[in-house]
Design an enzyme around this catalytic site. Sequence first.
Site: not given
Ligand code: ARG
Length: 285
Positions: A181, A152, A275, A81, A106
């Site tokens: 996000h 998040r 992203c 990612d 991550r």
């Molecule tokens: N797979 C990543 C996650 O779920 C995707 C992140 C996407 N990034 C963003 N800026 N929205 O964290």
Amino acid sequence: MSPQSQQVSDRNGSARSARPRRYLMCRPTYFEVTYSINPWMDPEKPVATEVAVAQWENLRELYLELGHQVELIDPLPGLPDMVYAANGATVADGKVLGARFRNAERGPEGPAYLDWFRAHGFAELHDPAHVNEGEGDFLVTGSRILAGTGFRSTPAAHAEAQEFFGLPVTGLELTDPYHYHLDTALTVLDGDEIAYWPGAFSPGSRAVLERLFPDAVLVGPQDAAAFGLNAVSDGLHVVLPEAATGFAAQLKERGFEPIGVDLSELLKGGGSVKCCTLELRPAAR
Ligand code: ARG
């Protein structure tokens, strides 16, 4: 083509102009979907890494053609990612707020991005105490930072950002797991001009957005589902997923120049244009 020289007028006669930007990107060399931390990610679905790389290269070339500068951070194996550079930090006024990821998968990306900033002359850095996923959830407008929470980044991280940047941080509650996000539900077009999909927010946050941004572009559910709000604007050109045709038409009405791109392979990880792009905002002089 020189972005400085590009100007168009919208229906009201106000001129739009592109300002050259500096972006940080991370080539998806190790991109795959091996875990699922958002509803877009299905490890059973095949991913073609070489297609992801080709689509990403097109985006990078487009930025260069538009006159922007693109910095690169080396991708690390085992961090699929990492291509979503927007999550790596938040940069405003030359100051860097590092990221701290919610999911262990991550986790190592936060320090990796901070190392890049240390090695590239950014002196004012803050290693965060609270979970924040960089510009995934922090969006810098002309007057404030809009900050997503619910999935998040945490409200404690919003307070941490406000203290570090000395900018007002306005928290917004996200409620739709497909828009986990803030940068999947809202985009900053120019200064305090924004676009968003109301359906992604709690009623209270929707009311806040209406109060603060009465002239915002309201985007429909189809365009939002096509990740249309995961867009990058330089003040004139708005680079967005090509499937978001309705939003592109709205942007044209406003005097912007939408440029649709295909990042379908990267959408399998739950990300698109924005992203993959971290804006490095210089210190105001
Ligand atoms: N797979 C990543 C996650 O779920 C995707 C992140 C996407 N990034 C963003 N800026 N929205 O964290």
